[in-house]
Motif scaffolding. Structure first.
Motif, short mmCIF file in Angstrom:
data_model
loop_
_atom_site.label_atom_id
_atom_site.label_comp_id
_atom_site.label_asym_id
_atom_site.label_seq_id
_atom_site.Cartn_x
_atom_site.Cartn_y
_atom_site.Cartn_z
N ILE A 186 -2.22 -4.36 16.33
CA ILE A 186 -2.07 -3.06 15.67
C ILE A 186 -0.75 -3.01 14.92
O ILE A 186 -0.69 -2.52 13.78
CB ILE A 186 -2.17 -1.92 16.70
CG1 ILE A 186 -3.61 -1.83 17.24
CG2 ILE A 186 -1.77 -0.58 16.07
CD1 ILE A 186 -3.76 -0.89 18.42
N LEU A 234 -7.87 -7.98 15.92
CA LEU A 234 -8.03 -6.73 16.67
C LEU A 234 -9.48 -6.56 17.11
O LEU A 234 -9.75 -6.18 18.25
CB LEU A 234 -7.59 -5.56 15.79
CG LEU A 234 -7.74 -4.15 16.36
CD1 LEU A 234 -6.97 -4.00 17.66
CD2 LEU A 234 -7.26 -3.12 15.34
N ARG A 288 -8.74 0.32 14.18
CA ARG A 288 -7.39 0.66 14.62
C ARG A 288 -7.42 1.86 15.57
O ARG A 288 -6.73 1.87 16.59
CB ARG A 288 -6.49 0.96 13.43
CG ARG A 288 -5.02 1.08 13.81
CD ARG A 288 -4.15 1.67 12.71
NE ARG A 288 -2.76 1.71 13.13
CZ ARG A 288 -2.25 2.60 14.00
NH1 ARG A 288 -3.03 3.54 14.53
NH2 ARG A 288 -0.97 2.55 14.34
N PRO A 306 1.22 1.58 20.71
CA PRO A 306 0.64 1.93 19.40
C PRO A 306 0.41 3.43 19.28
O PRO A 306 0.08 4.09 20.27
CB PRO A 306 -0.68 1.16 19.38
CG PRO A 306 -1.05 0.97 20.82
CD PRO A 306 0.25 0.88 21.57
#
Length: 340
Positions: free
Chosen positions: A37, A51, A182, A222
């Motif tokens: 991320i 990811l 994300r 994150p």
């Protein structure tokens, strides 16, 4: 017998002397999520593929995957939960997106609901109409298809059309597929940390746990990048567009790019009373593939389209949730055509 992995009634179990192996693997995966991320946020678009692969291992179905759910069973921990926005529309829309992770308690006024991990991963995130017909993706299917077909773990000679279709749209400076991955990554990182805390430090108060990371990994926590805007849902049909978008009231970097017809729109939230001449920072959408950027969805130009949207400052949602007087939306925005 005592040292091998066993299966009892279909549930994977680990002998006590190997529990550290599972906890260690989970810690490594949490660090990989965080690192990928961070790389995405630094503009390394190849990190999107990495990811997707890590998400597949943690929450995707299939042999060797769903490590996070396995840990919950093995350590006898309740599944973590998250709040997700409303499901994608199932009407005549040619594209609909929903079930995105969202932290704000006030999101419940717009249909957000609390879901356990095993429920959320099977929730639809994307419904799309293509030349071949309509298709629906759960989070599980979306993560696995992206990892398996677009080069993360494998590369198929044919990539599903709908993966190109959604990337004609962008949110928070990322093409839509990257934005979805994300958002899922941030949510899964938080759930992984919660499970690790309960497994490794069961007698420690949650607020004192800190975070778990592999040795040598910075693994910063994150964030959802709320200053760039948080898409909650998107529904597009041939003559209408509807979306939900949460933004930081003070941000001038929020950008939502939606292809409604032949020309994409760049949409900025502008708070009431703001300087009408304020300059917004356009975030050119980042993504590992640019094939679809120049070919927005084309609809009949003779049709008139209705655009509806819920754009709410995150600060308003927080205040409303505390006061008990929810606000269902605001539509103050700046909307401009952007020609590729």
């Amino acid at each position: 017998m005592a040292n091998r992995m066993e299966r009892l009634e279909g549930v994977m179990t680990f002998p006590n002397d190997r529990l550290h192996h599972l906890a260690g693997a989970l810690t490594h995966m949490a660090s990989r999520l965080s690192d990928h991320i961070e790389r995405v946020d630094q503009g390394n678009v190849a990190a999107i593929d990495d990811l997707a692969v890590t998400l597949r291992s943690l929450v995707g179905s299939g042999k060797g995957n769903a490590v996070l759910l396995t840990a919950c069973r093995v350590f006898r921990i309740d599944q973590p939960a998250l709040q997700a926005s409303r499901s994608p529309a199932s009407s005549s829309a040619y594209l609909s997106i929903g079930s995105l992770p969202v932290e704000e308690p006030g999101a419940k006024v717009h249909g957000a609901r609390e879901l356990r991990l095993s429920k959320w991963i099977q929730e639809p995130v994307l419904r799309c109409v293509t030349k071949s017909g309509s298709v629906s993706y759960s989070w599980d299917k979306f993560i696995r298809e992206y990892a398996n077909k677009w080069g993360g773990a494998h590369l198929d000679s044919q990539v599903p059309e709908e993966l190109y279709t959604i990337d004609r749209h962008a949110a928070a400076g990322l093409v839509m597929s990257a934005y979805l991955l994300r958002a899922a990554g941030v949510a899964v990182w938080g759930m992984t940390q919660s499970v690790l805390g309960k497994a490794l430090r069961p007698n420690v108060e949650t607020g004192d746990l800190g975070t778990f990371a592999a040795p040598g990994s910075d693994s910063p926590k994150p964030e959802y990048r709320k200053q760039c805007g948080q898409l909650q849902w998107l529904t597009l049909s041939s003559d209408s567009m509807d979306f939900g978008w949460y933004v930081d009231h003070f941000s001038q970097t929020n950008t939502l790019r939606l292809s409604f017809g032949a020309v994409p729109y760049d949409i900025h939230y502008q708070p009431e009373g703001a300087d009408p001449g304020a300059v917004f920072e356009d975030l050119e959408p980042l993504g590992p593939r640019r094939e679809s950027h120049g070919s927005p969805i084309v609809v009949d130009p003779s049709r008139t389209g209705a655009v509806t949207g819920v754009m709410v400052p995150i600060q308003t949602l927080m205040a409303d949730s505390m006061s008990g007087h929810p606000t269902d939306g605001s539509t103050a925005a700046e909307c401009s055509n952007h020609r590729n």
